[in-house]
Design an enzyme around this catalytic site. Structure first.
Site, PDB file in Angstrom:
ATOM      1  N   LYS A 182       0.846  -1.209   0.000  1.00  0.00           N
ATOM      2  CA  LYS A 182       0.000   0.000   0.000  1.00  0.00           C
ATOM      3  C   LYS A 182       0.878   1.256   0.000  1.00  0.00           C
ATOM      4  CE  LYS A 182      -3.429   2.891   0.321  1.00  0.00           C
ATOM      5  NZ  LYS A 182      -3.595   3.710   1.470  1.00  0.00           N
ATOM      6  N   GLU A 189       1.510   6.705  -6.764  1.00  0.00           N
ATOM      7  CA  GLU A 189       0.469   7.734  -6.922  1.00  0.00           C
ATOM      8  C   GLU A 189       1.107   9.142  -6.933  1.00  0.00           C
ATOM      9  OE1 GLU A 189      -2.810   7.140  -4.097  1.00  0.00           O
ATOM     10  OE2 GLU A 189      -2.759   9.278  -3.673  1.00  0.00           O
TER      11      GLU A 189
HETATM   12  P1  NDP Z   1      -9.267   9.321  11.061  1.00  0.00           P
HETATM   13  O1  NDP Z   1      -7.909   8.971  10.609  1.00  0.00           O
HETATM   14  O2  NDP Z   1      -9.662  10.742  11.066  1.00  0.00           O
HETATM   15  O3  NDP Z   1      -9.460   8.718  12.540  1.00  0.00           O
HETATM   16  C1  NDP Z   1     -10.634   8.972  13.303  1.00  0.00           C
HETATM   17  C2  NDP Z   1     -11.078   7.737  14.000  1.00  0.00           C
HETATM   18  O4  NDP Z   1     -10.033   7.242  14.881  1.00  0.00           O
HETATM   19  C3  NDP Z   1     -12.290   8.004  14.866  1.00  0.00           C
HETATM   20  O5  NDP Z   1     -13.142   6.888  14.797  1.00  0.00           O
HETATM   21  C4  NDP Z   1     -11.666   8.161  16.249  1.00  0.00           C
HETATM   22  O6  NDP Z   1     -12.568   7.899  17.291  1.00  0.00           O
HETATM   23  C5  NDP Z   1     -10.612   7.096  16.187  1.00  0.00           C
HETATM   24  N1  NDP Z   1      -9.577   7.269  17.202  1.00  0.00           N
HETATM   25  C6  NDP Z   1      -8.619   8.225  17.259  1.00  0.00           C
HETATM   26  N2  NDP Z   1      -7.848   8.053  18.321  1.00  0.00           N
HETATM   27  C7  NDP Z   1      -8.311   6.972  18.987  1.00  0.00           C
HETATM   28  C8  NDP Z   1      -7.920   6.288  20.172  1.00  0.00           C
HETATM   29  N3  NDP Z   1      -6.862   6.678  20.887  1.00  0.00           N
HETATM   30  N4  NDP Z   1      -8.633   5.205  20.544  1.00  0.00           N
HETATM   31  C9  NDP Z   1      -9.671   4.788  19.803  1.00  0.00           C
HETATM   32  N5  NDP Z   1     -10.092   5.385  18.689  1.00  0.00           N
HETATM   33  C10 NDP Z   1      -9.418   6.469  18.274  1.00  0.00           C
HETATM   34  O7  NDP Z   1     -10.375   8.471  10.248  1.00  0.00           O
HETATM   35  P2  NDP Z   1     -10.476   8.093   8.694  1.00  0.00           P
HETATM   36  O8  NDP Z   1     -11.747   7.366   8.570  1.00  0.00           O
HETATM   37  O9  NDP Z   1     -10.193   9.245   7.807  1.00  0.00           O
HETATM   38  O10 NDP Z   1      -9.273   7.074   8.471  1.00  0.00           O
HETATM   39  C11 NDP Z   1      -9.170   5.869   9.189  1.00  0.00           C
HETATM   40  C12 NDP Z   1      -7.916   5.142   8.782  1.00  0.00           C
HETATM   41  O11 NDP Z   1      -7.982   4.849   7.394  1.00  0.00           O
HETATM   42  C13 NDP Z   1      -6.637   5.952   8.966  1.00  0.00           C
HETATM   43  O12 NDP Z   1      -5.618   5.099   9.363  1.00  0.00           O
HETATM   44  C14 NDP Z   1      -6.363   6.492   7.586  1.00  0.00           C
HETATM   45  O13 NDP Z   1      -4.990   6.771   7.383  1.00  0.00           O
HETATM   46  C15 NDP Z   1      -6.838   5.343   6.727  1.00  0.00           C
HETATM   47  N6  NDP Z   1      -7.220   5.680   5.377  1.00  0.00           N
HETATM   48  C16 NDP Z   1      -7.904   6.828   5.097  1.00  0.00           C
HETATM   49  C17 NDP Z   1      -8.272   7.146   3.806  1.00  0.00           C
HETATM   50  C18 NDP Z   1      -9.052   8.367   3.530  1.00  0.00           C
HETATM   51  O14 NDP Z   1      -9.308   8.650   2.351  1.00  0.00           O
HETATM   52  N7  NDP Z   1      -9.477   9.117   4.544  1.00  0.00           N
HETATM   53  C19 NDP Z   1      -7.931   6.267   2.691  1.00  0.00           C
HETATM   54  C20 NDP Z   1      -7.289   5.066   3.073  1.00  0.00           C
HETATM   55  C21 NDP Z   1      -6.939   4.808   4.367  1.00  0.00           C
HETATM   56  P3  NDP Z   1     -13.428   9.105  17.933  1.00  0.00           P
HETATM   57  O15 NDP Z   1     -14.621   9.274  17.031  1.00  0.00           O
HETATM   58  O16 NDP Z   1     -13.787   8.612  19.275  1.00  0.00           O
HETATM   59  O17 NDP Z   1     -12.553  10.340  17.963  1.00  0.00           O
END
Ligand code: NDP
Length: 476
Positions: A182, A189
């Site tokens: 990935k 990309e």
């Molecule tokens: P984010 O990366 O913004 O993460 C937010 C989520 O993480 C929320 O559900 C939050 O919970 C949770 N979280 C943060 N800290 C903690 C913690 N300490 N304990 C438990 N839960 C926690 O969300 P995305 O959906 O954008 O991305 C998720 C993953 O997917 C990431 O790793 C990202 O890199 C990957 N990804 C994202 C893409 C994209 O286009 N956005 C594409 C491909 C992969 P809470 O609601 O309680 O704050």
């Protein structure tokens, strides 16, 4: 009902992945650290399938059938470790934990080793395609044990993108292999985007063309060998008009590109492996240069250009030259990325099937393109192919465009237009095909100042010359 699979972390990605699973008929346990996201998922989309919501991690784990399959979709890094720490004591031998976030592969290797010791499977899985992909079918790159893939694979293949009925998901390899692939996907990309941006700049400056005119050129290109998601969205972006000013949207965007780090990881790893991935590196540095504000301010209007006018005598011939140069540079960037996969695979014993990686990138992900079929075919002809560029198809396709490529890079240099990715890809091409490189001189210099020895072209053995003495040659 007992849930067949669970998702914890319900921000955009996790929420859409859970919906995708539910829409495919799976009973999906859902959980988020703060309850609001779980509630809104159920309120907004509860009717799309069968969800089993939980407030606590304990309830969430208890709602899953054995062996449990838990997808973690949280912010990559410390959050992933925090969630794993909470989950592990609640799981039983044979359960499968899937990290579908953008983890750095060394973290995945560490987590996999730790969970394996506890009798748990840890699957680090790349997921590409953004929120739209997560909902309608992403490209999925799962690593971990083969055993876990037997259970998990059919579900992931089910929800992945399909191209000609073939899922964009396959087993990648042990421990960190999925997240590694990935990462390289993201690096490629970067290169692909930079090359498209350079082509746009050449068309703009060479033809004095408007964004809308260039959008039409990209639209035409999208009907040929360059057909890809990135070319398609480029045409869309270039067609966009800014509502406030009435200018082309691209002309009102600040010219400073940001990055989240996967390009940097790819380049750092390539340096460790000693694999030249000049296309990805130049793309990563080009973003850095664009954001080097003090340096750009110091240089703008200060550094002399001594450049000529960019004169294009035949409009259509120039457009075709840029198209051929773009295609050739793109092949180089992919060839380098696949070299990096081969090197890491050998170093880590991952046994990654490169043709299969090109196959699962055909749909769902950002670099999806018709051209990836050609890569799969090349590795089907020779699974051990040492250089993608040397495959008969690519030798022909790139060879066909080399003269155009040289013209474009030379014209750009004479006109003072930066084309770091075009130019470095051409240099790589000429370097890798060279009969003899000036590396001979480098090695001689190394022997001069550091007694690093050298080999000769005319006889076996390792030698050193007494540079500070009588300059006689000895066998080292
Ligand atoms: P984010 O990366 O913004 O993460 C937010 C989520 O993480 C929320 O559900 C939050 O919970 C949770 N979280 C943060 N800290 C903690 C913690 N300490 N304990 C438990 N839960 C926690 O969300 P995305 O959906 O954008 O991305 C998720 C993953 O997917 C990431 O790793 C990202 O890199 C990957 N990804 C994202 C893409 C994209 O286009 N956005 C594409 C491909 C992969 P809470 O609601 O309680 O704050």
């Amino acid at each position: 009902p007992a849930a067949q699979i669970g998702v914890t972390g319900l921000a955009v990605m996790g929420r859409n992945l859970a919906r995708n699973l539910a829409r495919h008929g799976y009973t999906v346990a859902v959980h988020n650290r703060s309850q609001a996201k779980t509630d809104s998922l159920i309120a907004d989309h509860g009717d799309e399938g069968t969800f089993v919501p939980s407030v606590t991690t304990e309830e969430f784990v208890a709602s899953l059938e054995r062996p449990r399959k838990v997808i973690i979709m949280v912010k990559a890094g410390a959050a992933t470790d925090a969630v794993i720490e909470e989950l592990v004591p609640l799981l039983d031998e044979g359960d499968i934990v899937i990290d579908a976030g953008n983890a750095h592969f060394p973290d995945t290797r560490r987590r996999e080793a730790a969970l394996r010791e506890k009798g748990l499977h840890f699957v680090g899985s790349g997921v590409s395609g953004g929120e739209e992909g997560a909902l309608n079918g992403p490209s999925i790159m799962p690593g971990g044990s083969r055993e876990s893939y037997e259970v998990l694979g059919p579900i992931l293949e089910d929800i992945s993108a399909k191209v000609d009925g073939v899922p964009c998901c396959t087993y990648v390899g042990p421990d960190g292999a999925g997240h590694f692939v990935k990462m390289v996907h993201n690096g490629i990309e970067y290169a692909d985007m930079q090359l498209i941006a350079e082509a746009y700049d050449l068309l703009k400056q060479g033809l004095g063309a408007s964004a809308a005119e260039i959008a039409d050129i990209f639209r035409t290109w999208n009907e040929g060998d360059l057909e890809s998601f990135l070319i398609e969205i480029t045409a869309e972006v270039l067609s966009q008009v800014d509502a406030e000013t009435g200018s082309a949207f691209v002309d009102v965007v600040l010219d400073q590109a940001e990055q989240k780090g996967t390009g940097r990881w790819t380049v750092q790893n390539a340096l460790d492996l000693g694999v030249p991935i000049t296309g990805i590196a130049e793309a990563t540095f080009a973003r850095a240069l664009s954001g080097s504000v003090p340096q750009r301010e110091a240089a703008r209007g200060t550094l002399p250009a001594h450049a000529g006018a960019f004169e294009v005598s035949d409009r259509d011939a120039f457009i075709e030259d840029v198209r051929l140069a773009l295609y050739a540079s793109k092949v180089v960037a992919y060839s380098q990325g696949f070299d990096q996969i081969a090197a890491a695979s050998a170093e880590n014993g991952w046994d990654i099937d490169r043709g299969a990686m090109a196959r699962i990138w055909r749909g769902g992900c950002i670099i999806r393109a018709r051209f990836l079929n050609r890569i799969t075919e090349a590795y089907e002809r020779d699974a051990e192919l040492p250089l993608l560029l040397a495959d008969e198809y690519f030798t022909g396709a790139v060879g066909n465009g080399v003269a155009a490529w040289r013209r474009v890079v030379a014209q750009a240099a004479l006109a003072g237009i930066p084309t770091p990715a075009f130019a470095s890809s051409l240099s790589y091409y000429d370097g890798v095909r060279a009969e003899r490189l000036p590396a001979a001189l480098i090695q001689a210099q190394r022997d001069f100042f550091g007694a690093h020895t050298y080999k000769r072209v005319d006889k076996p053995g390792t030698f050193h010359t007494e540079w500070s003495g009588d300059r006689a040659e000895h066998t080292a």
